[in-house]
Enzyme design. Structure first.
Site, mmCIF file in Angstrom:
data_model
loop_
_atom_site.group_PDB
_atom_site.id
_atom_site.type_symbol
_atom_site.label_atom_id
_atom_site.label_comp_id
_atom_site.label_asym_id
_atom_site.label_seq_id
_atom_site.Cartn_x
_atom_site.Cartn_y
_atom_site.Cartn_z
ATOM 1 N N VAL A 11 0.734 -1.194 0.296
ATOM 2 C CA VAL A 11 -0.147 0.333 -0.366
ATOM 3 C C VAL A 11 0.840 1.175 0.122
ATOM 4 O O VAL A 11 0.594 2.559 -0.655
ATOM 5 C CB VAL A 11 -0.805 0.007 1.320
ATOM 6 N N CYS A 12 1.911 1.326 0.578
ATOM 7 C CA CYS A 12 2.804 2.689 1.092
ATOM 8 C C CYS A 12 3.133 3.313 0.010
ATOM 9 O O CYS A 12 3.537 4.007 -0.689
ATOM 10 C CB CYS A 12 4.167 1.917 2.002
ATOM 11 N N PRO A 13 3.893 2.718 -1.598
ATOM 12 C CA PRO A 13 4.511 2.844 -2.532
ATOM 13 C C PRO A 13 2.763 3.692 -2.446
ATOM 14 O O PRO A 13 2.460 5.021 -3.975
ATOM 15 C CB PRO A 13 4.669 1.741 -3.495
ATOM 16 N N GLU A 24 0.841 5.279 -1.564
ATOM 17 C CA GLU A 24 0.044 6.623 -1.214
ATOM 18 C C GLU A 24 1.295 7.420 -1.268
ATOM 19 O O GLU A 24 1.277 8.794 -1.556
ATOM 20 C CB GLU A 24 0.491 6.261 0.363
ATOM 21 N N ILE A 25 2.685 6.941 -1.281
ATOM 22 C CA ILE A 25 4.044 8.313 -0.736
ATOM 23 C C ILE A 25 3.237 9.003 -3.425
ATOM 24 O O ILE A 25 3.845 9.954 -2.943
ATOM 25 C CB ILE A 25 5.139 7.496 -1.251
#
EC number: 1.11.1.26
Length: 198
Positions: A46-48, A50-51
């Site tokens: 999920v992190c990429p 959002e970033i």
């Protein structure tokens, strides 16, 4: 315990900025609005999303005189490797704002987002130009943030700070606000009977 209305815990840390290692300090951002967000780990799922979404919207934050800083408990070397990985392969590509390496986990601990396993929860903090936290949202790591909602909250916080009026549920710029007074607030309810009764 919430940090809202408290001075943002200060830090100095190494970060990756424009693909270079650089020391940054929270104090460097005094005088501007700041979104400080925590994410669990580099090279995850999920992190990429959002970033990169925050990076792609960076011009919108700048229009609001707002900066963005991302933080995880990874090393600066991991951050750089992830930035150097193309988006099509789960990497970040170029990121418009600093990614802080909280390798000692002290920043995540100070902001109350550190899990026992040593990684951070997803935490979003909006800090005003005086260094005071005005907004905080911490949640489980399985769901990503909504960039438009972060921008909406910045708009609302800036409106309240400038005008002293308050923003009802779902407020966006241009919509009616409320005067925080027992009598004057009735004007809002009279003008918007359907909105708050649903």
């Amino acid at each position: 315990m919430s940090l809202v209305t408290k001075a943002a815990p200060t830090f100095t840390a190494e970060a990756v900025v424009n693909k270079e290692f650089k020391d940054i300090k929270l104090e460097d951002y005094k005088g501007k609005w700041l979104v400080l967000f925590f994410y669990p780990l580099d090279f995850t799922f999920v992190c990429p999303t959002e970033i990169t979404a925050l990076s792609d919207a960076y011009a919108e934050f700048q229009k609001r005189d707002c900066e963005v800083i991302g933080v995880s408990t990874d090393s600066k070397f991991s951050h750089l490797a992830w930035i150097n990985t193309p988006r099509t392969e789960g990497g970040l590509g170029n990121v418009a704002y600093p990614l802080v390496a909280d390798f000692t986990k002290s920043i995540a601990e100070d902001y109350g987002v550190l899990l026992d396993q040593g990684m951070a929860l997803r935490g979003t903090f909006i800090i005003d130009p005086n260094g005071v936290i005005q907004f905080e949202l911490i949640h489980d790591n399985g769901i990503g943030r909504n960039v438009n909602e972060i921008l909406r909250n910045i708009d609302a916080l800036q409106f309240v700070a400038k005008h002293g009026e308050v923003c009802p549920a779902g407020w966006t710029p241009g919509k009616e606000t409320m005067t925080p007074d027992p009598e004057k607030m009735k004007d809002y309810y009279k003008n918007n009977p359907e909105g708050w009764q649903k």
